[in-house]
Scaffold this active site. Sequence first.
Site, mmCIF file in Angstrom:
data_model
loop_
_atom_site.group_PDB
_atom_site.id
_atom_site.type_symbol
_atom_site.label_atom_id
_atom_site.label_comp_id
_atom_site.label_asym_id
_atom_site.label_seq_id
_atom_site.Cartn_x
_atom_site.Cartn_y
_atom_site.Cartn_z
ATOM 1 N N LEU A 75 26.603 11.915 -17.879
ATOM 2 C CA LEU A 75 26.956 11.659 -19.163
ATOM 3 C C LEU A 75 27.678 10.099 -19.107
ATOM 4 O O LEU A 75 28.362 9.736 -20.286
ATOM 5 C CB LEU A 75 28.415 12.460 -19.567
ATOM 6 C CG LEU A 75 27.848 14.065 -19.713
ATOM 7 C CD1 LEU A 75 29.252 14.798 -20.077
ATOM 8 C CD2 LEU A 75 26.689 14.283 -20.505
ATOM 9 N N CYS A 76 27.546 9.372 -17.922
ATOM 10 C CA CYS A 76 28.033 8.010 -18.095
ATOM 11 C C CYS A 76 26.914 7.267 -18.834
ATOM 12 O O CYS A 76 25.564 7.516 -18.750
ATOM 13 C CB CYS A 76 28.043 7.636 -16.463
ATOM 14 S SG CYS A 76 29.486 8.232 -15.697
ATOM 15 N N HIS A 77 27.222 6.269 -19.458
ATOM 16 C CA HIS A 77 26.363 5.330 -20.104
ATOM 17 C C HIS A 77 25.830 4.223 -19.010
ATOM 18 O O HIS A 77 26.510 3.666 -18.331
ATOM 19 C CB HIS A 77 27.097 4.517 -21.133
ATOM 20 C CG HIS A 77 27.643 5.438 -22.320
ATOM 21 N ND1 HIS A 77 28.910 5.837 -22.238
ATOM 22 C CD2 HIS A 77 27.455 5.784 -23.417
ATOM 23 C CE1 HIS A 77 29.182 6.693 -23.371
ATOM 24 N NE2 HIS A 77 28.291 6.544 -24.285
ATOM 25 N N MET A 113 34.320 4.200 -13.706
ATOM 26 C CA MET A 113 33.269 5.077 -12.939
ATOM 27 C C MET A 113 32.251 4.323 -11.922
ATOM 28 O O MET A 113 32.110 4.565 -10.869
ATOM 29 C CB MET A 113 32.395 6.125 -13.974
ATOM 30 C CG MET A 113 33.117 7.110 -14.407
ATOM 31 S SD MET A 113 34.212 8.057 -13.416
ATOM 32 C CE MET A 113 32.962 8.570 -12.348
ATOM 33 N N GLU A 114 32.010 3.014 -12.543
ATOM 34 C CA GLU A 114 31.129 2.288 -11.806
ATOM 35 C C GLU A 114 32.000 2.003 -10.513
ATOM 36 O O GLU A 114 31.661 1.621 -9.285
ATOM 37 C CB GLU A 114 30.697 0.958 -12.761
ATOM 38 C CG GLU A 114 29.551 1.585 -13.396
ATOM 39 C CD GLU A 114 29.879 2.329 -14.628
ATOM 40 O OE1 GLU A 114 29.109 3.050 -15.397
ATOM 41 O OE2 GLU A 114 31.063 2.375 -15.009
ATOM 42 N N ASP A 128 28.306 6.822 7.534
ATOM 43 C CA ASP A 128 26.906 6.970 7.972
ATOM 44 C C ASP A 128 26.588 6.078 9.019
ATOM 45 O O ASP A 128 25.778 6.205 10.086
ATOM 46 C CB ASP A 128 26.058 6.738 6.922
ATOM 47 C CG ASP A 128 24.276 6.907 7.271
ATOM 48 O OD1 ASP A 128 24.217 8.053 7.918
ATOM 49 O OD2 ASP A 128 23.492 6.035 7.156
#
Length: 275
Positions: A75-77, A113-114, A128
Amino acid sequence: MSQFTHIDHKGQAHMVDVSAKAITSRTAIASASVTMKAETLEMILAGGHTKGDVLATARIAGIQAAKRTPDLIPLCHPLMLSKVSVEFEPDASLPGIRIAATCKLAGQTGVEMEALTAASVAALTLYDMCKAVDKTMLIGDIRVLEKRGGKSGDWRYGDDRSEQPSEAGSIHTAGTSVKETSHLATRTLQVRFFAELREQLKQDEIAVSLNDLESEGYPLTIDGLSQWLRQHQAELASILDRSGLMVAVNHKMADKQAVISAGDEVAFFPPVTGG
């Protein structure tokens, strides 16, 4: 209390329609931290890891992740990001690495969100790269520290105490509170260049860590910032040495002795001439 934006009146998930929103400048800063053994931190800083430059690899991973956010988070653009930066701050008190990711664009929706994705993937990449020598590493402190722009305006973690967790907003991770984490991760300022300065540099904005200035003995003033920039970016020397160069701090004209602080915007302008 605000409603969830990604749930419609039927309780179904949907992508928010942002087509009617105005295009504005939007910025978000998110943090993360990786706690590790002291010897692991020393190995990273010394560049002695057999896999190569750990921080450089994690920075590239974070930038790449920000650009792939809509592929990872439903749902992120898809967004046309104009800037993604990932900064690292070694912290012997953890011990470990603190991460601050900044995302920026001119668009119709925010970039929180980014920024969160960039910080998270940078932390995962650190894990990692180092897991073979330290399986005890802990990833934490993932949060939005600041957002600017948009209809809701500017917001910074800690401004609204009612939104903070209990105990005066201090969640402790490896002995360091969220307030301390936010303070350390956001100790940056933005340096901007205008007119032919921007054309000469082929960039209009860079982020500078105040911790770097302090650790190298430069004063937190315009003069100290200028000296640090000359030392670390040779192409800036000819610009900063120009006669009549003007500078502003947070949109107010300033002199060389003006004090700079975290979150400031420092802008350099060429001399203005007129007839």
